[in-house]
Motif scaffolding. Structure first.
Motif, PDB file in Angstrom:
ATOM      1  N   LYS A 162       4.267  10.294  13.523  1.00 50.70           N
ATOM      2  CA  LYS A 162       3.955  10.954  14.803  1.00 50.70           C
ATOM      3  C   LYS A 162       3.316   9.987  15.800  1.00 50.70           C
ATOM      4  CE  LYS A 162       5.281  15.098  13.570  1.00 50.70           C
ATOM      5  NZ  LYS A 162       6.388  15.821  14.243  1.00 50.70           N
ATOM      6  N   GLN A 163       3.370   8.680  15.484  1.00 50.33           N
ATOM      7  CA  GLN A 163       2.802   7.641  16.344  1.00 50.33           C
ATOM      8  C   GLN A 163       1.322   7.892  16.637  1.00 50.33           C
ATOM      9  OE1 GLN A 163       5.638   7.785  19.689  1.00 50.33           O
ATOM     10  NE2 GLN A 163       6.510   5.863  18.941  1.00 50.33           N
ATOM     11  N   ILE A 164       0.594   8.202  15.582  1.00 44.98           N
ATOM     12  CA  ILE A 164      -0.833   8.464  15.696  1.00 44.98           C
ATOM     13  C   ILE A 164      -1.613   7.168  15.506  1.00 44.98           C
ATOM     14  CG2 ILE A 164      -2.794   9.710  14.712  1.00 44.98           C
ATOM     15  CD1 ILE A 164      -0.811  11.496  16.179  1.00 44.98           C
ATOM     16  N   ARG A 165      -2.540   6.904  16.404  1.00 46.09           N
ATOM     17  CA  ARG A 165      -3.395   5.729  16.283  1.00 46.09           C
ATOM     18  C   ARG A 165      -4.407   6.001  15.172  1.00 46.09           C
ATOM     19  NH1 ARG A 165      -8.105   4.004  20.194  1.00 46.09           N
ATOM     20  NH2 ARG A 165      -8.595   1.934  19.386  1.00 46.09           N
ATOM     21  N   SER A 166      -4.344   5.226  14.095  1.00 42.24           N
ATOM     22  CA  SER A 166      -5.143   5.555  12.916  1.00 42.24           C
ATOM     23  C   SER A 166      -5.595   4.311  12.178  1.00 42.24           C
ATOM     24  CB  SER A 166      -4.326   6.444  11.968  1.00 42.24           C
ATOM     25  OG  SER A 166      -3.152   5.766  11.551  1.00 42.24           O
ATOM     26  N   GLU A 167      -6.576   4.534  11.310  1.00 44.47           N
ATOM     27  CA  GLU A 167      -7.073   3.513  10.391  1.00 44.47           C
ATOM     28  C   GLU A 167      -7.481   4.213   9.101  1.00 44.47           C
ATOM     29  OE1 GLU A 167     -10.607   1.659  11.879  1.00 44.47           O
ATOM     30  OE2 GLU A 167     -11.796   3.502  11.814  1.00 44.47           O
ATOM     31  N   GLU A 209       5.964  -2.776  -2.257  1.00 40.94           N
ATOM     32  CA  GLU A 209       5.481  -3.615  -1.159  1.00 40.94           C
ATOM     33  C   GLU A 209       4.609  -2.813  -0.209  1.00 40.94           C
ATOM     34  OE1 GLU A 209       8.574  -5.583   0.923  1.00 40.94           O
ATOM     35  OE2 GLU A 209       7.218  -6.515   2.376  1.00 40.94           O
ATOM     36  N   ASP A 210       5.027  -1.558   0.067  1.00 41.56           N
ATOM     37  CA  ASP A 210       4.236  -0.702   0.957  1.00 41.56           C
ATOM     38  C   ASP A 210       2.873  -0.406   0.356  1.00 41.56           C
ATOM     39  OD1 ASP A 210       7.050   1.272   2.171  1.00 41.56           O
ATOM     40  OD2 ASP A 210       6.187  -0.626   2.847  1.00 41.56           O
ATOM     41  N   ARG A 229       0.409   7.337   1.811  1.00 44.38           N
ATOM     42  CA  ARG A 229       0.932   8.649   2.215  1.00 44.38           C
ATOM     43  C   ARG A 229       0.331   9.091   3.548  1.00 44.38           C
ATOM     44  NH1 ARG A 229       0.022  14.319  -1.196  1.00 44.38           N
ATOM     45  NH2 ARG A 229       0.984  15.721   0.340  1.00 44.38           N
ATOM     46  N   ALA A 230      -0.976   8.892   3.705  1.00 47.80           N
ATOM     47  CA  ALA A 230      -1.644   9.275   4.953  1.00 47.80           C
ATOM     48  C   ALA A 230      -1.137   8.443   6.124  1.00 47.80           C
ATOM     49  CB  ALA A 230      -3.156   9.120   4.799  1.00 47.80           C
ATOM     50  N   LEU A 231      -0.983   7.129   5.913  1.00 51.00           N
ATOM     51  CA  LEU A 231      -0.503   6.250   6.980  1.00 51.00           C
ATOM     52  C   LEU A 231       0.922   6.612   7.403  1.00 51.00           C
ATOM     53  CD1 LEU A 231      -1.845   2.748   5.855  1.00 51.00           C
ATOM     54  CD2 LEU A 231      -2.596   4.104   7.819  1.00 51.00           C
ATOM     55  N   GLN A 232       1.760   6.949   6.429  1.00 52.50           N
ATOM     56  CA  GLN A 232       3.130   7.340   6.749  1.00 52.50           C
ATOM     57  C   GLN A 232       3.160   8.612   7.591  1.00 52.50           C
ATOM     58  OE1 GLN A 232       4.774   7.497   2.764  1.00 52.50           O
ATOM     59  NE2 GLN A 232       5.656   5.449   2.928  1.00 52.50           N
ATOM     60  N   MET A 233       2.280   9.555   7.297  1.00 47.96           N
ATOM     61  CA  MET A 233       2.209  10.782   8.079  1.00 47.96           C
ATOM     62  C   MET A 233       1.781  10.476   9.517  1.00 47.96           C
ATOM     63  SD  MET A 233       0.375  13.235   5.195  1.00 47.96           S
ATOM     64  CE  MET A 233       0.055  14.583   6.343  1.00 47.96           C
ATOM     65  N   LEU A 248      -7.934   8.214  14.854  1.00 48.82           N
ATOM     66  CA  LEU A 248      -8.020   9.018  13.645  1.00 48.82           C
ATOM     67  C   LEU A 248      -8.362   8.108  12.467  1.00 48.82           C
ATOM     68  CD1 LEU A 248      -7.657  11.621  12.024  1.00 48.82           C
ATOM     69  CD2 LEU A 248      -5.208  11.146  11.931  1.00 48.82           C
ATOM     70  N   THR A 249      -9.492   8.368  11.834  1.00 45.22           N
ATOM     71  CA  THR A 249      -9.915   7.589  10.674  1.00 45.22           C
ATOM     72  C   THR A 249      -9.754   8.443   9.427  1.00 45.22           C
ATOM     73  OG1 THR A 249     -11.546   6.363  11.988  1.00 45.22           O
ATOM     74  CG2 THR A 249     -11.801   6.314   9.598  1.00 45.22           C
ATOM     75  N   VAL A 250      -8.917   7.984   8.518  1.00 45.10           N
ATOM     76  CA  VAL A 250      -8.673   8.696   7.254  1.00 45.10           C
ATOM     77  C   VAL A 250      -9.579   8.081   6.192  1.00 45.10           C
ATOM     78  CG1 VAL A 250      -6.986   9.330   5.511  1.00 45.10           C
ATOM     79  CG2 VAL A 250      -6.288   9.166   7.912  1.00 45.10           C
ATOM     80  N   VAL A 251     -10.423   8.894   5.592  1.00 45.28           N
ATOM     81  CA  VAL A 251     -11.405   8.416   4.619  1.00 45.28           C
ATOM     82  C   VAL A 251     -11.092   8.978   3.236  1.00 45.28           C
ATOM     83  CG1 VAL A 251     -13.831   8.524   3.915  1.00 45.28           C
ATOM     84  CG2 VAL A 251     -13.250   8.107   6.305  1.00 45.28           C
ATOM     85  N   HIS A 252     -11.081   8.084   2.256  1.00 44.01           N
ATOM     86  CA  HIS A 252     -10.925   8.495   0.859  1.00 44.01           C
ATOM     87  C   HIS A 252     -12.080   7.908   0.065  1.00 44.01           C
ATOM     88  CE1 HIS A 252      -9.416   9.371  -3.093  1.00 44.01           C
ATOM     89  NE2 HIS A 252      -9.306   8.089  -3.392  1.00 44.01           N
TER      90      HIS A 252
END
Length: 201
Positions: free
Chosen positions: A131-136, A3-4, A123-127, A74-78
């Motif tokens: 730490k309560q990081i504002r991310s996308e 589901e995740d 995995r990136a979102l869970q990290m 924080l924007t995580v790009v793949h």
């Protein structure tokens, strides 16, 4: 877990369709949101770089009251490599031919790529959430080094962070280095995070 991953894939699909926003002039006295991009792939060094950013920029990036106006994002790009539906091979002196795989094989490869991307994004979102990081997250397809630099320019990024994979001189000369390319072409400051030797070995 399934589901995740499905949720992460849905979030990825949504952000893929979002068009880059045009940066507008801000009113005097208004604090702008600082945007940091971290590029990830399947390597441990890229996730080490992500964790390094979370640890060292947590004060700026934490989700707190007023973060929308004063905090960072924080924007995580793949970037997925482009899948070519054919493969050329020699067919005689001075001639080549193309082999096209069956449609079932193409769909299987596409599905595997999507599942891999979803797992990396999750995995990136869970990290970040830990730490309560504002991310996308953003997922693209193409040549990683070129797509990353394009994203930096279009999104008016304040800092690009990439991991160092520790390529040897021969591999670096043959295939190039994403970090080296971005260091010379990214339209913003870039931070290359070198992981401990046990990660790159």
């Amino acid at each position: 877990m399934a589901e995740d991953q499905a949720t992460a894939a849905m979030e990825t699909s949504k952000v893929e369709e979002k068009q880059p926003e045009t940066k507008e002039a801000e009113a005097p006295g208004v604090t702008t949101t600082k945007r940091i991009i971290v590029a990830i792939d399947e390597s441990d060094s890229s996730f080490y770089a992500l964790q390094w950013v979370i640890d060292h920029f947590s004060t700026l990036l934490m989700t707190t009251e007023g973060a929308e106006a004063e905090g960072g994002l924080l924007t995580v790009v793949h970037v997925q490599p482009t899948f070519h539906h054919f493969a050329p091979f020699p067919a005689g002196p001075g001639a080549t031919a193309a082999v096209y795989p069956p449609s079932l094989m193409i769909e299987s490869v596409k599905k595997t790529k999507q599942e891999t991307s979803a797992a990396l994004v999750l995995r990136a979102l869970q990290m970040c959430r830990a730490k309560q990081i504002r991310s996308e997250t953003l997922v693209f397809e193409g040549k990683a080094k070129e797509i990353i630099c394009q994203a930096v320019e279009q999104m008016h990024v304040d800092l690009l962070v990439v991991g160092s994979r520790g390529l040897g001189k021969i591999r670096r000369a043959l295939i190039g280095s994403v970090s080296d390319y971005c260091a010379h072409h990214a339209n913003c400051p870039i931070l290359i995070v070198k992981p401990p030797k046990e990660i790159t070995s």
